[in-house]
Design an enzyme around this catalytic site. Structure first.
Site, mmCIF file in Angstrom:
data_model
loop_
_atom_site.group_PDB
_atom_site.id
_atom_site.type_symbol
_atom_site.label_atom_id
_atom_site.label_comp_id
_atom_site.label_asym_id
_atom_site.label_seq_id
_atom_site.Cartn_x
_atom_site.Cartn_y
_atom_site.Cartn_z
ATOM 1 N N ALA A 128 55.490 -58.614 47.404
ATOM 2 C CA ALA A 128 54.587 -57.610 47.954
ATOM 3 C C ALA A 128 54.340 -56.569 46.866
ATOM 4 O O ALA A 128 55.111 -56.468 45.905
ATOM 5 C CB ALA A 128 55.242 -56.964 49.166
ATOM 6 N N GLU A 133 57.709 -66.111 50.066
ATOM 7 C CA GLU A 133 57.458 -66.212 51.517
ATOM 8 C C GLU A 133 56.096 -66.840 51.800
ATOM 9 O O GLU A 133 55.931 -67.586 52.757
ATOM 10 C CB GLU A 133 57.580 -64.829 52.157
ATOM 11 C CG GLU A 133 59.026 -64.338 52.161
ATOM 12 C CD GLU A 133 59.167 -62.910 52.644
ATOM 13 O OE1 GLU A 133 58.636 -62.008 51.959
ATOM 14 O OE2 GLU A 133 59.758 -62.699 53.710
HETATM 15 N N1 3HC Z 1 54.799 -54.622 43.011
HETATM 16 C C1 3HC Z 1 54.145 -53.757 42.190
HETATM 17 N N2 3HC Z 1 54.302 -53.744 40.861
HETATM 18 C C2 3HC Z 1 55.134 -54.637 40.329
HETATM 19 C C3 3HC Z 1 55.842 -55.582 41.104
HETATM 20 C C4 3HC Z 1 55.629 -55.557 42.509
HETATM 21 N N3 3HC Z 1 56.229 -56.429 43.335
HETATM 22 N N4 3HC Z 1 56.591 -56.345 40.294
HETATM 23 C C5 3HC Z 1 56.376 -55.912 39.039
HETATM 24 N N5 3HC Z 1 55.495 -54.882 39.067
HETATM 25 C C6 3HC Z 1 54.960 -54.164 37.902
HETATM 26 C C7 3HC Z 1 56.033 -53.387 37.159
HETATM 27 O O1 3HC Z 1 56.199 -52.100 37.719
HETATM 28 C C8 3HC Z 1 55.468 -53.342 35.755
HETATM 29 O O2 3HC Z 1 54.484 -52.340 35.747
HETATM 30 P P1 3HC Z 1 54.210 -51.520 34.402
HETATM 31 O O3 3HC Z 1 53.813 -52.520 33.368
HETATM 32 O O4 3HC Z 1 53.147 -50.577 34.789
HETATM 33 O O5 3HC Z 1 55.510 -50.848 34.071
HETATM 34 C C9 3HC Z 1 54.769 -54.689 35.618
HETATM 35 O O6 3HC Z 1 54.552 -55.148 36.958
HETATM 36 C C10 3HC Z 1 55.545 -55.739 34.875
HETATM 37 O O7 3HC Z 1 56.853 -55.809 35.432
HETATM 38 P P2 3HC Z 1 58.138 -55.968 34.509
HETATM 39 O O8 3HC Z 1 58.103 -54.998 33.396
HETATM 40 O O9 3HC Z 1 59.310 -55.955 35.425
HETATM 41 O O10 3HC Z 1 57.867 -57.417 33.910
HETATM 42 P P3 3HC Z 1 58.877 -58.600 33.642
HETATM 43 O O11 3HC Z 1 58.069 -59.703 33.089
HETATM 44 O O12 3HC Z 1 60.075 -58.109 32.892
HETATM 45 O O13 3HC Z 1 59.435 -59.052 35.082
HETATM 46 C C11 3HC Z 1 59.246 -59.677 37.375
HETATM 47 C C12 3HC Z 1 58.556 -59.624 36.008
HETATM 48 C C13 3HC Z 1 60.465 -60.620 37.326
HETATM 49 C C14 3HC Z 1 58.263 -60.181 38.378
HETATM 50 C C15 3HC Z 1 59.767 -58.268 37.747
HETATM 51 O O14 3HC Z 1 58.687 -57.364 37.621
HETATM 52 C C16 3HC Z 1 60.280 -58.124 39.146
HETATM 53 O O15 3HC Z 1 61.424 -58.455 39.391
HETATM 54 N N6 3HC Z 1 59.461 -57.609 40.073
HETATM 55 C C17 3HC Z 1 59.857 -57.298 41.413
HETATM 56 C C18 3HC Z 1 59.972 -58.534 42.238
HETATM 57 C C19 3HC Z 1 60.355 -58.164 43.646
HETATM 58 O O16 3HC Z 1 61.253 -57.395 43.889
HETATM 59 N N7 3HC Z 1 59.642 -58.733 44.622
HETATM 60 C C20 3HC Z 1 59.861 -58.419 45.998
HETATM 61 C C21 3HC Z 1 58.987 -57.280 46.384
HETATM 62 S S1 3HC Z 1 59.306 -56.701 48.026
HETATM 63 C C22 3HC Z 1 58.591 -57.855 49.018
HETATM 64 O O17 3HC Z 1 58.070 -58.806 48.553
HETATM 65 C C23 3HC Z 1 58.652 -57.565 50.479
HETATM 66 C C24 3HC Z 1 58.273 -58.739 51.273
HETATM 67 O O18 3HC Z 1 59.416 -59.401 51.689
HETATM 68 C C25 3HC Z 1 57.477 -58.350 52.477
#
Ligand code: 3HC
Ligand code: NAI
Length: 691
Positions: free
Chosen positions: A66, A108
């Site tokens: 998300a 999901e």
């Molecule tokens: N939402 C919004 N922005 C996000 C994001 C997300 N889910 N995931 C990453 N970003 C953004 C980061 O803030 C970053 O922004 P910036 O360049 O402006 O600083 C950019 O994307 C790149 O992210 P990373 O620097 O972390 O890039 P990496 O390549 O090192 O890692 C990744 C990529 C593994 C996808 C890592 O970003 C990550 O772990 N993201 C979060 C994943 C996550 O937690 N997903 C679950 C979200 S909650 C959800 O899905 C709820 C659902 O169940 C309803």
């Protein structure tokens, strides 16, 4: 190819519809992505000639979850649930084609598809727990139906990213494509599904694995016990477990309702707000406003370390771990042998625990060469000094380095408190000098304070940031001031903790309050661990401080079996009446009237001055932003992630309350509590530190 919206296109390859998402950086499920998916699936479902639908992404990754930045805002466009229902109910197979990571909401979505294909380097996971959440789009109900209850419990409480091959074994993906042939592979896979007339697999209807676990309460009891230690204080792991329990004990629809309810509780709570804040703060800290992305990065492929003591050894291991050779210099062969021996032993211990192989031990130790001749550093790209904390000694070393280091080499000091500018001034090249403040144990602790001197060049700062990332550290750029950011704030807590035990609290009461707040240990347990005699000299001891008294009594901490606490042979600590007596006598001698001190007061006294100091640090420009201070404290000092760090926590409490408290305390007890003028400004002008 037809454009559906700014981030989505649809096209056909024969009778296969291909919906492509392109929403950099990570194809998060923002409103436009949800809308694109919804419209794309509608179009493909209505296309009489289309026989299967593929969802694929452009850029570095499949949907990574998300859009975290949308939480807490008015929902726009179709909800994720609507999109998912629409996919699962499709009258033709929908296939998720995964590269990069399918995380959280991304996985999901993939789990509502009827099939999943992934490239070998892809990974899948439900990392919501790390954001203080649970998978709130059916993940907790669908995952155990595919991988079984035990594996699902592990995945949702660890947030682990599982490699494609393992996903295939677990049934999370159905097919592996060639690394650079996902599009083609998924089209062929879709054609195969159509030609074989394979069923529309709906995970929500697969009940075997959850029913098999019904009535087996031990699975959950045992699992809760196994994660109790690392989950302490966090709400999300327990909520995730309850959702998996719900999957086992209820119908799919009932389970979804429970998941929804628990998700809403978490997403509106302060823990998740803090953890989501920390997620962005951790990425923000890497951005240095005045350093442009094209700043020259110097090489750092050969490292010199001076001093093979506690820090020098640990620092060297960081580089050897990623294959970078290190030369360590010691003042005598004996010290060198000792230092190298400790490094080897550390690696062997890690190998004994199965975390690395014995082959790795050899590889890594071979990368670390010792010498007693500092001239051996003349070819190093980066030299890190880690000798005793003594300014004259450090000055001498930097004078020598100026003579022997190659032109352009980075000269760094690991000092924890000395003036980096003064050290830099010993050289003819202060622009190449920087502080690299590692934390002990340096091979374990994730934090690195990068201390930017007055004259340090941008290229040296940028290279240090890059180097930190390459050895897996979280680096924060800080300015030159006593204690930099982390220890400067720590000093506030230590001062108040020391005062509190003379005013009426016992060390274990102070420690318990901070432990219950979420720190891994309190200041007195920490002192016992480090050794009370650090910086204490028996000959110079005057008995004027409690520390003098304890050391004089042979209570040097864990290593002598007693310090502020008394320890058993397994190093379990207990309060000690002898210490209680010593403290009471000490209070009496200094005419400090002892009184009852509440847990609440302990927390205020220890934590509020830290927040105030944070404001002073910001005012002086010693940290770039408030969230950097929080990152320092979360990664270097165990501030609980779910409390967001001192500056975030201060905002939760209310900066106005903290200001008022300081003013009242200053009036009663003096300048230890003088509020930072910047705190006053922030309160008066309602400045948003995190805007
Ligand atoms: N939402 C919004 N922005 C996000 C994001 C997300 N889910 N995931 C990453 N970003 C953004 C980061 O803030 C970053 O922004 P910036 O360049 O402006 O600083 C950019 O994307 C790149 O992210 P990373 O620097 O972390 O890039 P990496 O390549 O090192 O890692 C990744 C990529 C593994 C996808 C890592 O970003 C990550 O772990 N993201 C979060 C994943 C996550 O937690 N997903 C679950 C979200 S909650 C959800 O899905 C709820 C659902 O169940 C309803
Ligand atoms: P240490 O006492 O364990 O090691 C210092 C080593 O430097 C000794 O082995 C000594 O023989 C060696 N040394 C002294 N003079 C030398 C010289 N001229 N040439 C080569 N080697 C020489 O000290 P520690 O704890 O490793 O600290 C080193 C530095 O790191 C200090 O500046 C300290 O403030 C800083 N630091 C320490 C932390 C800690 O928790 N121990 C944390 C962060 C920084």
């Amino acid at each position: 190819m037809t454009s559906i919206n700014d981030v989505t296109t649809i096209e056909k390859d024969g009778n296969i519809s291909i919906i492509t998402l392109n929403s950099p950086p990570v194809n998060a499920l923002s409103a436009p992505v949800r809308e694109g998916l919804h419209k794309g699936i509608t179009e493909a479902r209505n296309d009489g000639e289309s026989e299967a639908i593929i969802i694929i992404c452009e850029g570095r990754t499949f949907i990574a979850g998300a859009d975290i930045s949308e939480f807490g805002q008015e929902p726009k466009g179709p909800s994720l649930f609507e999109v998912q229902e629409f996919i699962e109910d499709s009258n033709k197979p929908v296939i998720a084609a995964i590269h990069g990571t399918a995380l959280g909401g991304g996985l999901e979505v993939a789990l509502t598809c009827h099939y999943r294909i992934a490239v070998p380097s892809a990974k899948c996971g439900l990392p919501e727990v790390n954001l203080g959440l649970l998978p709130g789009a059916g993940g907790t109900q669908r995952l155990p139906r595919v991988v079984g209850v035990e594996k699902a419990l592990q995945m949702v409480t660890s947030g682990q990213h599982i490699p494609a091959k393992q996903c295939l074994e677990m049934g999370l993906v159905d097919e592996i494509a060639a690394e650079d042939g996902l599009r083609e592979g998924s089209i062929n896979f879709a054609k195969k599904i159509v030609s074989e007339n394979r069923p529309l697999v709906k995970i929500s209807e697969m009940n075997d694995k959850v029913e098999a676990a019904r009535g087996n309460e031990n699975i959950f009891t045992d699992f809760r016990a196994s994660i109790a230690r690392r989950a302490r204080g966090f709400l999300a792991p327990e909520y995730n477990i309850q959702c998996i329990e719900a999957a086992v004990n209820n119908s799919f629809d009932e389970g979804i309702k429970i998941e929804r309810k628990l998700f809403m509780e978490l997403v509106t709570g302060t823990q998740s707000a803090a953890q989501r804040y920390a997620f962005f703060a951790q990425r923000q800290v890497a951005k240095i406003p005045d350093i442009e992305p094209d700043t020259e990065i110097k090489p750092f492929s050969s490292i010199g370390v001076i001093g093979a003591g506690t820090m020098g050894g640990g620092i060297s291991m960081n580089f050897a771990n990623v294959g970078i050779p290190v030369t360590i210099i010691e003042q005598s062969q004996e010290n060198l042998d000792k230092g190298l021996g400790i490094i080897r032993k550390n690696y062997e211990n890690t190998a004994n625990k199965g975390r690395i192989t014995f082959e790795d031990v050899e590889k890594r130790t071979n990368l670390i060469k010792g010498s007693t001749d500092i001239n051996d550093l003349s070819n190093c790209d980066l030299i890190i000094e880690a000798v005793f904390e003594n300014m004259d000694l450090k000055k001498d070393i930097f004078k020598t380095l100026d003579n022997i280091a190659k032109k352009g080499a980075i000269l760094a000091t690991n000092t924890s408190a000395l003036d980096v500018n003064e050290i830099a001034a010993q050289t003819s090249r202060p622009e190449d000098v920087i502080g690299l403040h590692f934390f002990s144990p340096a091979n374990v602790m994730r934090l690195l304070e990068i201390v930017r001197g007055e004259k340090t060049s941008k290229s040296v700062v940028a290279t240090s940031m890059k180097m930190a990332k390459s050895i897996g550290k979280v680096a924060a750029v800080v300015g030159v001031c006593p204690g930099f950011v982390g220890n400067r704030i720590l000093a506030q807590r230590q001062r108040e903790a020391n005062k509190l035990i003379l005013e009426g609290a016992m060390p274990w009461e102070v420690d318990d309050a901070l432990f219950d707040f979420g720190f891994p240990m309190g200041p007195f347990a920490m002192s016992d661990l480090a050794g009370l005699d650090i910086g204490w000299d028996e000959d110079l001891s005057t008995g004027d401080t409690l520390r003098d008294k304890l050391c004089e009594a042979g209570r040097l901490g864990q290593k002598t079996g007693k310090g502020f606490y008394i320890y058993d042979e397994k190093r379990n600590k207990s309060p000690d009446t002898e210490v209680e007596k010593l403290i009471i006598e000490f209070s009496e001698k200094h005419q400090i009237k002892r009184r009852e001190i509440s847990k609440e007061e302990i927390l205020e006294r220890c934590l509020y001055p830290m927040i105030n100091e944070g404001f002073k640090i910001l005012e002086e420009g010693m940290a770039i932003r408030a969230s950097d201070i929080d990152i320092v404290w979360i990664n270097g000092y165990g501030w609980p992630m779910y409390e967001g760090g001192p500056m975030f926590y201060g905002q939760l409490i209310g900066y106005d309350k903290i200001l008022k408290w300081h003013k009242e305390m200053e009036e009663k007890f003096g300048s230890d509590f003088s509020p930072s003028p910047y705190l006053e400004k922030v309160v008066n002008e309602k400045i948003n530190l995190f805007g």
